[in-house]
Design a protein around this motif. Structure first.
Motif, PDB file in Angstrom:
ATOM      1  N   SER A   1       0.823  -1.204   0.000  1.00 20.51           N
ATOM      2  CA  SER A   1       0.000   0.000   0.000  1.00 20.51           C
ATOM      3  C   SER A   1       0.861   1.259   0.000  1.00 20.51           C
ATOM      4  O   SER A   1       2.007   1.262   0.453  1.00 20.51           O
TER       5      SER A   1
ATOM      6  N   ILE B   1       0.731   5.546   0.917  1.00 23.02           N
ATOM      7  CA  ILE B   1       0.060   6.647   1.602  1.00 23.02           C
ATOM      8  C   ILE B   1       0.765   7.929   1.209  1.00 23.02           C
ATOM      9  O   ILE B   1       2.004   8.010   1.266  1.00 23.02           O
TER      10      ILE B   1
ATOM     11  N   THR C   1      -3.446   6.209  -0.803  1.00 22.91           N
ATOM     12  CA  THR C   1      -4.373   6.821   0.134  1.00 22.91           C
ATOM     13  C   THR C   1      -3.837   8.203   0.489  1.00 22.91           C
ATOM     14  O   THR C   1      -2.688   8.329   0.931  1.00 22.91           O
TER      15      THR C   1
ATOM     16  N   ILE D   1      -3.742  11.677   2.608  1.00 17.49           N
ATOM     17  CA  ILE D   1      -4.066  12.347   3.864  1.00 17.49           C
ATOM     18  C   ILE D   1      -3.804  13.831   3.673  1.00 17.49           C
ATOM     19  O   ILE D   1      -2.661  14.251   3.460  1.00 17.49           O
TER      20      ILE D   1
ATOM     21  N   HIS E   1      -3.336  11.145  13.050  1.00 19.70           N
ATOM     22  CA  HIS E   1      -2.895   9.898  12.412  1.00 19.70           C
ATOM     23  C   HIS E   1      -1.622   9.390  13.092  1.00 19.70           C
ATOM     24  O   HIS E   1      -0.725  10.178  13.405  1.00 19.70           O
TER      25      HIS E   1
ATOM     26  N   ARG F   1       1.628   1.458   8.001  1.00 17.79           N
ATOM     27  CA  ARG F   1       0.229   1.083   8.225  1.00 17.79           C
ATOM     28  C   ARG F   1      -0.385   2.012   9.257  1.00 17.79           C
ATOM     29  O   ARG F   1       0.161   2.191  10.344  1.00 17.79           O
TER      30      ARG F   1
ATOM     31  N   VAL G   1      -6.538   6.825  12.409  1.00 19.15           N
ATOM     32  CA  VAL G   1      -6.984   7.571  11.233  1.00 19.15           C
ATOM     33  C   VAL G   1      -8.036   8.581  11.685  1.00 19.15           C
ATOM     34  O   VAL G   1      -9.041   8.202  12.317  1.00 19.15           O
TER      35      VAL G   1
END
Length: 428
Positions: free
Chosen positions: A2, A4, A39, A41, A413, A419, A423
Motif C-alpha cells: 500500500s 500513503i 491513500t 491524507i 494519524h 500502516r 486515522v
C-alpha cells in the motif's frame, strides 16, 4: 504494497512538504508529490513528527490485566501518537527472566498497534537483593537493553554498582527509580507547606536527589550508563546538570504531569493526584520545564500507570499511586513547552522520539522524516482544543488527572511501518 501520501504537512513544525510512503518505508519527501492509487491524507496545518517513543510505560500484563493489557496499552499508545513503548518490569510475575520478557515482547508483536520493548528487572523479584538474569534477558528474543526496578529503588549501592558493571558489557542502561526508602516511609505526597497543612506524610526532595547523586558517581566510577526515571525536583536538575558537565554518561526523563501539575492539587484529597514521585511545587515545575528546554533533561516519558477503579476510588491513604498518560502526553507537552515558547516542534520530536529511541536503542524508531527511513510517523493538529473525557480513552483504566481539563492538540494519524493505526483521530 500500500501507498500513503501525506500532503501539505509541516515536517517537524517547519517546511511544508508532502511525504510519500510506499510499503513500510518513506519513499519520497518533497512538494507536489503524487502517486497513483495512494491513500491521500490532507494534512494542511498539521505537524508531522517521527513516531513517538515512550521509555517508561506500565502495561501490567502479565498479572494485572484488570488494569491494562499489552493490547489495550498499545492501543492507548497509538492513540497518543506512539509507535514504540518500553514496558516496565513490575508485572506479576516480575519480568526478571528471559521467559517473562519474551512473553511481553510476543504480546506486543501480536497487538500490532505499536512496538513493545520489554524492560528487564535489575533484581530478582524487584527485591533489591540479587541481580536478575540481565545477560539472559539481553540475549533473549526480546533483546533487552534497559533494566529497571521502577516502582522500587535499587537502594543498595553494591547491587547498583554490579548492575552498572554488568550492563556495560553489552551497552545496556540501568534506569533508576530514585527514592531513598528510609526517607520516604509512610510518604503520601511532596514534603512541604501543603503536606504540613494537610497532615499527610511528606516525600522529601532529598530522598530523590541523594540517590541521583550517588548513582551518577557510581556511573562515573564504572564508566557505564545510568538513566534517571521521572525526575521531579529542582535539586535533581542541578545534580544531573553537574554530572553532565563532568562528562558522566547520565540521561534523565520528566513526565508530562510533573511539567504541569503541582502539589496544591492535593488539597482536594482526590487520589487521582497521588503519584510516585509526588507532584512537587511550582518552583520545581518551572525548573523541570527549563531543564527539558536546555537539554539537561533528555526526554519526556509518560510513566503511564493504569489502575482499576477500585484502586483509586477510595480514601487518599489507601489509594494506589499513578496516573495514565499515553493519550494526553503530547497535548500536555504542547501546552507546557511549545505554547510557552520553551520548545519548538523540532525540539518536541527530539525529546519524545529521537532521544528516547537513542537511549533505549529502539531499532527503526526515532528516525528522520526522510526518504529511505521506516515509515513510523505521527500527525498532530496543534490548533485543536478539546476537553479530556476519560470515557474516550483506549486504555483499560481511567485514572487521569486531566478529566474535564481543556488541552491543546490532537493526534489525527499514527503510522506504524506504513500502516495507519490511527486515522482521523480514531483507532484503525
Amino acid at each position: 504494497m500500500s501507498k500513503i501520501l501525506i500532503r501539505g504537512a509541516q515536517v517537524l513544525g517547519g517546511e511544508v512538504q508532502d511525504v510519500l510512503i510506499d510499503g513500510e518505508t518513506i519513499a519520497e519527501v518533497g512538494t507536489g508529490l503524487s502517486a497513483e492509487g495512494a491513500t491521500v491524507i490532507e494534512a494542511q496545518g498539521q505537524v508531522l513528527l517521527p513516531g513517538l517513543v515512550d521509555l517508561h510505560t506500565h502495561l501490567r500484563e502479565p498479572g494485572r490485566e484488570d488494569s491494562e493489557t499489552v493490547l489495550t496499552g498499545t492501543r492507548a499508545a497509538a492513540s497518543g501518537g506512539y509507535t514504540a513503548v518500553f514496558a516496565m518490569a513490575n508485572t506479576h510475575p516480575v519480568a526478571d527472566t528471559a521467559g517473562v520478557v519474551e512473553q511481553v515482547w510476543r504480546l506486543g508483536k501480536e497487538s500490532g498497534y505499536c512496538d513493545v520493548q520489554p524492560i528487564g528487572a535489575v533484581t530478582v523479584g524487584l527485591e533489591g537483593k540479587k541481580l536478575a538474569e540481565l545477560g539472559a534477558m539481553h540475549d533473549s528474543a526480546a533483546g533487552v537493553t534497559v533494566f529497571s526496578d521502577d516502582g522500587k529503588c535499587v537502594d543498595d549501592a553494591v547491587i547498583m554498582r554490579r548492575a552498572l558493571e554488568y550492563v556495560k558489557a553489552f551497552g545496556g542502561v540501568v534506569a533508576q527509580h530514585a527514592q531513598e526508602p528510609r526517607l520516604t516511609e509512610g510518604a503520601q505526597m511532596n514534603e512541604g507547606i501543603v503536606s504540613a497543612e494537610l497532615g499527610l506524610g511528606g516525600w522529601p526532595a532529598v530522598a530523590e536527589e541523594s540517590i541521583i547523586a550517588r548513582d551518577v558517581l557510581l556511573a562515573e566510577h564504572v564508566g557505564s550508563r545510568v538513566h534517571i526515571c521521572h525526575l521531579s525536583t529542582a535539586g535533581s536538575v542541578e545534580i544531573v546538570r553537574w554530572a553532565k558537565s563532568r562528562g558522566i554518561d547520565v540521561t534523565a526523563e520528566v513526565t508530562p504531569h510533573h511539567l504541569l501539575l503541582t502539589d496544591e492539587l492535593v488539597r482536594s484529597y482526590n487520589p487521582v493526584y497521588k503519584v510516585n514521585p509526588p507532584l512537587r511545587t511550582e518552583k520545581d515545575v518551572l525548573a523541570l520545564r527549563e531543564a527539558l528546554a536546555d537539554g539537561t533533561i533528555d526526554i519526556v516519558a509518560t510513566d503511564h500507570a493504569p489502575h482499576p477503579h477500585e484502586d483509586k476510588d477510595c480514601e487518599w491513604a489507601a489509594a494506589a499511586m499513578g496516573m495514565v498518560g499515553l493519550e494526553t502526553a503530547l497535548s500536555v507537552v504542547q501546552q507546557t513547552m511549545v505554547e510557552t515558547g520553551l520548545l519548538d516542534w523540532a525540539g518536541v520530536a527530539d525529546r519524545m522520539s529521537f532521544a528516547p529511541a537513542r537511549i533505549g536503542r529502539a531499532t527503526g524508531h526515532g528516525r528522520p522524516v526522510s526518504a529511505g527511513e521506516p515509515a513510523n510517523l505521527t500527525l498532530v493538529d496543534p490548533a485543536y482544543r478539546g476537553v479530556v473525557d476519560p470515557a474516550d480513552f483506549a486504555s483499560r483504566s481511567r485514572n487521569t488527572p486531566y478529566e474535564g481539563r481543556e488541552l491543546p492538540g490532537r493526534v489525527t494519524h499514527t503510522i506504524l511501518r506504513g500502516r495507519a493505526t490511527v486515522v482521523d483521530g480514531k483507532l484503525a
